[in-house]
Design a protein around this motif. Structure first.
Motif, PDB file in Angstrom:
ATOM      1  N   LEU A 230      15.792 -17.800  13.712  1.00  0.00           N
ATOM      2  CA  LEU A 230      17.398 -18.033  14.077  1.00  0.00           C
ATOM      3  C   LEU A 230      17.682 -19.148  13.964  1.00  0.00           C
ATOM      4  CD1 LEU A 230      16.701 -17.066  18.309  1.00  0.00           C
ATOM      5  CD2 LEU A 230      16.948 -15.582  15.965  1.00  0.00           C
ATOM      6  N   ARG A 231      17.599 -19.720  12.186  1.00  0.00           N
ATOM      7  CA  ARG A 231      18.333 -21.146  11.845  1.00  0.00           C
ATOM      8  C   ARG A 231      18.592 -20.458  10.285  1.00  0.00           C
ATOM      9  NH1 ARG A 231      14.317 -23.232  14.562  1.00  0.00           N
ATOM     10  NH2 ARG A 231      12.836 -23.434  13.751  1.00  0.00           N
ATOM     11  N   PRO A 232      19.691 -20.874   9.986  1.00  0.00           N
ATOM     12  CA  PRO A 232      20.091 -20.122   7.973  1.00  0.00           C
ATOM     13  C   PRO A 232      18.796 -20.460   7.304  1.00  0.00           C
ATOM     14  CG  PRO A 232      21.426 -22.007   9.234  1.00  0.00           C
ATOM     15  CD  PRO A 232      20.645 -21.620  10.145  1.00  0.00           C
ATOM     16  N   LEU A 233      19.166 -20.319   6.684  1.00  0.00           N
ATOM     17  CA  LEU A 233      17.583 -21.043   4.577  1.00  0.00           C
ATOM     18  C   LEU A 233      18.824 -21.133   3.581  1.00  0.00           C
ATOM     19  CD1 LEU A 233      15.311 -22.781   4.574  1.00  0.00           C
ATOM     20  CD2 LEU A 233      14.643 -20.611   4.630  1.00  0.00           C
ATOM     21  N   ARG A 234      18.542 -21.507   3.206  1.00  0.00           N
ATOM     22  CA  ARG A 234      19.007 -21.790   1.113  1.00  0.00           C
ATOM     23  C   ARG A 234      17.979 -22.038   0.657  1.00  0.00           C
ATOM     24  NH1 ARG A 234      22.055 -25.123  -1.920  1.00  0.00           N
ATOM     25  NH2 ARG A 234      22.255 -26.718   0.358  1.00  0.00           N
ATOM     26  N   LEU A 235      17.699 -22.016  -0.188  1.00  0.00           N
ATOM     27  CA  LEU A 235      17.112 -22.260  -1.185  1.00  0.00           C
ATOM     28  C   LEU A 235      17.078 -21.669  -2.734  1.00  0.00           C
ATOM     29  CD1 LEU A 235      12.892 -20.497  -0.228  1.00  0.00           C
ATOM     30  CD2 LEU A 235      14.118 -22.188   0.358  1.00  0.00           C
TER      31      LEU A 235
END
Length: 443
Positions: A230-235
């Protein structure tokens, strides 16, 4: 060496090129190690991923200071940071965000069990300087979108979503705007199944095939990780491994449920944000691109704002749709060519002829509609009656009925099936059939 502001080094904090940390022990013996992730905290602080470098940790305890070499993943430029230890944490938002990023990157390399984060160590930056280096790309990278303008556009889109009364239109509005106005090349919305084990694509933009109904496991891939945490993620650069994305695409619950996943074969940038409504996960909003560094921190914030509003709006719409009064108008009669339907109660999957259509709650709903159409001549139904009908076995707490109906309607359209699901008004569903359904229950 030239002093530079820490906030100008965002490309160094993407985990693309490992950083170097140098420490000295009590006897003056130096030690050098590589770090998988240096996290930007604010204009005066960074956080380091502490995984397994016990010598580095011991030296920091003795001296309290260290030196870092950061590398810009786009240009190769290098920067030296003199840092002083502040604190260490094994829980909290900073630890969670760093752990998610590390897990996603290491899983792509098949090292998720080895590279677990022990702690997030916070340091104050005493000095930040550019280091002369050979072989760097002197060409300035393209300027990122203005962060304030990005968030302002996201706020306007969130407001438009709040004013939209139709759940289908909400999803299209969000994807169209992010694709057209924000320039995000590839997007999809995924919703969780009733058991919370898988995500199903409900809509997409920018792909050769929409992939409505395709599935990935919760916990796998960027979308699955976001659903689990339930947390945003960016790669920003996923070129350090391919197996992570390939594994997510290879996962299928049953061989016959072969709806192609619409994702890119080799995305180099991905980001996703959770859609949350009434305190529960209602879906995941995913963006990806074939280029490195396609998305900025401002893009991640904008996507999170839109995802949050979309999740809340869909949850509220689901509640409002219960207001329609149940009616049982007679159908128009059964006529036309035979439509062969196969229904598998094992997983509630539906086949039209030999072609797989849908499964789960959406499949159960379609079988219910068809059964009542054959038995009672009915074509119209309401959200309210569906929720209280024990034959449908909808979850008592969160059934996400509205999104299940949207998924079913879109899947029927994409499949070009001789069945259509219409919404004559809020809270009502109408089944249109271009023939005579013949249902075979396969046990």
């Amino acid at each position: 060496m030239t002093a530079v502001p820490l906030q100008s080094l965002h490309a160094c904090f993407e985990g693309v090129i490992p950083s170097i940390i140098a420490t000295v022990d009590a006897a003056g013996v130096p030690n050098i190690s590589y770090l998988s992730h240096v996290h930007y905290v604010d204009e005066e602080h960074v956080a380091l991923s502490n995984q397994y470098f016990s010598k580095t940790a011991a030296n920091v305890r003795d001296r309290g200071t260290a030196a870092l070499i950061l590398v810009d993943g786009r240009s190769g430029r290098q920067y030296r940071l003199d840092i002083a230890f502040v604190s260490s944490s094994r829980e909290g938002e900073l630890f969670d965000r760093m752990s998610d990023h590390l897990s996603a990157m290491s899983a792509r390399q098949g090292m998720s069990d080895i590279m677990a984060l022990r702690s997030a160590d916070l340091y104050r930056v005493l000095r930040c300087e550019a280091v002369p280096a050979v072989g760097v790309n002197e060409e300035a990278p393209p300027a990122p979108p203005d962060a304030a303008a990005r968030l302002a556009a996201a706020a306007r889109l969130a407001g438009a979503l709040a004013r939209e009364a139709d759940a289908d239109a909400m999803i299209d509005l969000a994807l169209n705007s992010l694709h057209r106005d924000f320039g995000f090349p590839h997007l999809m919305v995924l919703i969780p199944d009733e058991g919370g084990a898988r995500l199903t694509v409900i809509a997409s933009r920018g792909y050769e095939t929409p992939g409505t109904g395709a599935e990935v496991a919760v916990g796998e891939g960027v979308a699955g990780t976001v659903a689990a945490t339930l947390r945003p993620l960016r790669l920003a650069d996923m070129s350090r491994g391919r197996r992570y994305a390939e594994a997510a695409r290879a996962e299928r619950p049953l061989p016959r449920a072969a709806i192609p996943y619409p994702g890119l074969g080799d995305p180099l940038s991905q980001m996703a944000a959770p859609m949350i409504g009434r305190g529960e996960l209602t879906g995941v909003l995913l963006a990806e691109a074939a280029a490195r560094f396609a998305f900025t921190r401002a893009d991640e914030d904008a996507l999170g704002l839109v995802a949050g509003q979309l999740g809340a709006a869909l949850a509220l719409h689901d509640l409002a749709a219960e207001g329609a009064t149940a009616q049982k108008p007679a159908g128009t009669g059964i006529r036309g060519p035979c439509i062969r339907i196969r229904y598998f109660p094992f997983d509630d999957s539906i086949f039209i002829g030999e072609d797989y259509l849908i499964r789960g709650i959406s499949g159960r709903l379609l079988h219910h509609f068809l059964r009542l159409h054959l038995d009672e001549g009915r074509s119209d139904f309401t959200n309210r009656e569906l929720r209280v009908d024990p034959r449908l076995r909808l979850p008592e707490v969160k059934d996400n009925l509205e999104t299940r109906l949207i998924l079913l309607r879109r899947r029927l359209e994409e499949h070009e099936a001789p069945l259509r699901l219409l919404r004559p008004e809020r809270g009502r569903i109408r089944l249109e059939i271009g023939g005579t359904p013949e249902i075979e229950v396969v046990t």
